[in-house]
Write a protein that holds these residues in place. Structure first.
Motif, mmCIF file in Angstrom:
data_model
loop_
_atom_site.group_PDB
_atom_site.id
_atom_site.type_symbol
_atom_site.label_atom_id
_atom_site.label_comp_id
_atom_site.label_asym_id
_atom_site.label_seq_id
_atom_site.Cartn_x
_atom_site.Cartn_y
_atom_site.Cartn_z
ATOM 1 N N UNK A 62 0.843 -1.199 0.000
ATOM 2 C CA UNK A 62 0.000 0.000 0.000
ATOM 3 C C UNK A 62 0.876 1.245 0.000
ATOM 4 N N UNK A 63 0.744 2.058 -1.045
ATOM 5 C CA UNK A 63 1.563 3.263 -1.145
ATOM 6 C C UNK A 63 0.848 4.295 -1.993
ATOM 7 N N UNK A 64 1.175 5.553 -1.760
ATOM 8 C CA UNK A 64 0.587 6.627 -2.540
ATOM 9 C C UNK A 64 1.336 6.782 -3.853
ATOM 10 N N UNK A 65 0.585 6.802 -4.955
ATOM 11 C CA UNK A 65 1.171 6.973 -6.275
ATOM 12 C C UNK A 65 1.176 8.449 -6.670
ATOM 13 N N UNK A 66 0.079 9.125 -6.362
ATOM 14 C CA UNK A 66 -0.088 10.503 -6.810
ATOM 15 C C UNK A 66 -0.989 11.258 -5.840
ATOM 16 N N UNK A 67 -0.625 12.492 -5.556
ATOM 17 C CA UNK A 67 -1.482 13.364 -4.747
ATOM 18 C C UNK A 67 -1.624 14.681 -5.498
ATOM 19 N N UNK A 68 -2.837 14.966 -5.963
ATOM 20 C CA UNK A 68 -3.085 16.163 -6.764
ATOM 21 C C UNK A 68 -3.768 17.201 -5.881
ATOM 22 N N UNK A 69 -3.020 18.186 -5.448
ATOM 23 C CA UNK A 69 -3.588 19.272 -4.671
ATOM 24 C C UNK A 69 -4.391 20.200 -5.596
ATOM 25 N N UNK A 70 -5.420 20.804 -5.050
ATOM 26 C CA UNK A 70 -6.252 21.739 -5.816
ATOM 27 C C UNK A 70 -6.755 21.119 -7.117
ATOM 28 N N UNK A 71 -7.159 19.855 -7.010
ATOM 29 C CA UNK A 71 -7.746 19.180 -8.172
ATOM 30 C C UNK A 71 -9.041 19.874 -8.598
ATOM 31 N N UNK A 72 -9.723 20.484 -7.637
ATOM 32 C CA UNK A 72 -10.892 21.337 -7.889
ATOM 33 C C UNK A 72 -10.694 22.629 -7.102
ATOM 34 N N UNK A 118 -17.538 23.051 -6.373
ATOM 35 C CA UNK A 118 -17.280 24.165 -7.295
ATOM 36 C C UNK A 118 -18.151 24.106 -8.553
ATOM 37 N N UNK A 119 -19.133 23.197 -8.579
ATOM 38 C CA UNK A 119 -20.122 23.042 -9.655
ATOM 39 C C UNK A 119 -19.605 22.276 -10.874
ATOM 40 N N UNK A 120 -18.383 21.764 -10.833
ATOM 41 C CA UNK A 120 -17.830 21.097 -12.007
ATOM 42 C C UNK A 120 -17.682 19.589 -11.807
ATOM 43 N N UNK A 121 -17.687 18.902 -12.947
ATOM 44 C CA UNK A 121 -17.348 17.483 -13.028
ATOM 45 C C UNK A 121 -16.074 17.392 -13.852
ATOM 46 N N UNK A 122 -15.052 16.729 -13.324
ATOM 47 C CA UNK A 122 -13.782 16.623 -14.042
ATOM 48 C C UNK A 122 -13.482 15.169 -14.398
ATOM 49 N N UNK A 123 -12.841 15.006 -15.543
ATOM 50 C CA UNK A 123 -12.421 13.689 -16.029
ATOM 51 C C UNK A 123 -10.900 13.637 -16.035
ATOM 52 N N UNK A 124 -10.362 12.535 -15.500
ATOM 53 C CA UNK A 124 -8.912 12.362 -15.379
ATOM 54 C C UNK A 124 -8.501 11.037 -16.033
ATOM 55 N N UNK A 125 -7.325 11.013 -16.624
ATOM 56 C CA UNK A 125 -6.794 9.771 -17.187
ATOM 57 C C UNK A 125 -6.440 8.818 -16.051
ATOM 58 N N UNK A 138 -8.363 15.553 -18.193
ATOM 59 C CA UNK A 138 -8.724 15.453 -19.597
ATOM 60 C C UNK A 138 -9.797 16.464 -19.986
ATOM 61 N N UNK A 139 -10.731 16.717 -19.074
ATOM 62 C CA UNK A 139 -11.821 17.632 -19.414
ATOM 63 C C UNK A 139 -12.539 18.095 -18.148
ATOM 64 N N UNK A 140 -13.107 19.295 -18.231
ATOM 65 C CA UNK A 140 -13.938 19.831 -17.154
ATOM 66 C C UNK A 140 -15.320 20.135 -17.701
ATOM 67 N N UNK A 141 -16.341 19.527 -17.089
ATOM 68 C CA UNK A 141 -17.729 19.785 -17.473
ATOM 69 C C UNK A 141 -18.326 20.828 -16.540
#
Length: 297
Positions: free
Chosen positions: A2-12, A34-41, A48-51
């Motif tokens: 068990x380990x952290x691969x990625x930590x994305x701060x301020x993803x929204x 924040x009213x958005x839906x985000x898509x990530x690879x 990839x995109x913000x709705x």
């Protein structure tokens, strides 16, 4: 292991209340205040995109079984659908659900329906294609805060704000079980991949494991220090993950009935947890606006 691969701060730009990882297409979808839906690879974790379209925060998101579409709900009373292949919103399929008639949205296993909880104690079943309510399932209780379909499509479970959990027979709409065990809001629940077990998480800090067929509680797990906000079953049926307002995410062994690992990288409550298709990775999201990815297998 068990380990952290990625930590994305301020993803929204605000707290993130929901996350899903597609079973096909390997995409992560997040929904935020924040009213958005985000898509990530799901391999590189790049956005990839913000709705955009919701107006009062995104309460929940779920990804269709074929991985092509995401559904989201909001306090703006709308159920919106987003094309994950072409990254376009499908305005023609937006459902005007009515005030607090669509709290948490989940797709049926065949992708033809979306079920949502409501303030009046019903579970509403909506037709994705026709954009209308097909039928309500009545609990005769109060605010339904969480909803889940069993993977085999035979059962639908929902959790109430006062603690009861109800299990319906999907083909007939008949109420099969009303399960005691929690005394506070049940904000999350999920079935095991083989549809034999039901997990429920509550503000009482407990996670219950129920036998779906017989409707009895097999075990009550303690470990979180505050509300249990999210649950996700691993595809191997042996493990599941939980997120809590104690800022932690945990991995549990179903057979041993115990926590085997704790992640404590978030700075605020963990609203969502989601495994990838083979259960080797876990995504977690938090009110701290971050998205974390962990190696779990």
């Amino acid at each position: 292991m068990y380990s952290q691969i990625k930590h994305i701060k301020n993803a929204h730009d605000d707290g993130i209340w929901s996350v899903g990882w597609s079973k096909r297409g390997n995409k992560i979808v997040t929904g935020s205040v924040d009213d958005t839906v985000k898509v990530w690879a799901g391999d590189t974790y790049v956005p990839l995109h913000t709705f955009e379209g919701h107006q009062l925060g995104v309460i929940s998101i779920d990804i269709s079984p074929d991985g092509s579409t995401a559904a989201s709900t909001s306090l703006d009373s709308q159920i919106r659908f987003w094309d994950l292949i072409h990254h376009t919103k499908t305005d023609d399929k937006t459902i005007e659900a009515g005030p607090v008639e669509a709290w948490t949205a989940v797709y049926s296993p065949d992708g033809r329906h979306v079920a949502t909880g409501s303030h009046n104690g019903n579970v509403n079943i909506w037709s994705v294609e026709e954009r209308k309510k097909e039928r309500p399932l009545e609990t005769r209780g109060k605010f339904v805060m969480s909803v889940a379909y069993s993977p085999n499509g035979l059962y639908l479970a929902c959790g109430e704000e006062e603690g009861p959990v109800h299990v319906f027979d999907v083909p007939t709409g008949r109420l099969l079980h009303s399960l005691p065990g929690h005394s506070m809001p049940v904000r999350t629940l999920t079935f095991s991949p083989d549809s034999t077990l039901l997990l429920t998480g509550s503000d009482d800090k407990r996670i219950n494991i129920y036998d779906v067929h017989h409707g009895n509680c097999l075990s009550t797990l303690a470990g979180h220090q505050s509300w249990v906000l999210s649950l996700s079953f691993s595809p191997d049926t042996v493990h599941f993950a939980s997120g809590s307002s104690d800022k932690r995410a945990k991995i549990w062994d179903v057979n041993a009935r115990q926590c085997i690992h704790t992640f404590d990288d978030h700075d605020d409550q963990v609203w969502g947890v989601a495994y990838n298709e083979d259960g080797t990775k876990l995504a977690t999201v938090s009110d701290d606006r971050s998205l974390s990815i962990y190696q779990t297998g």
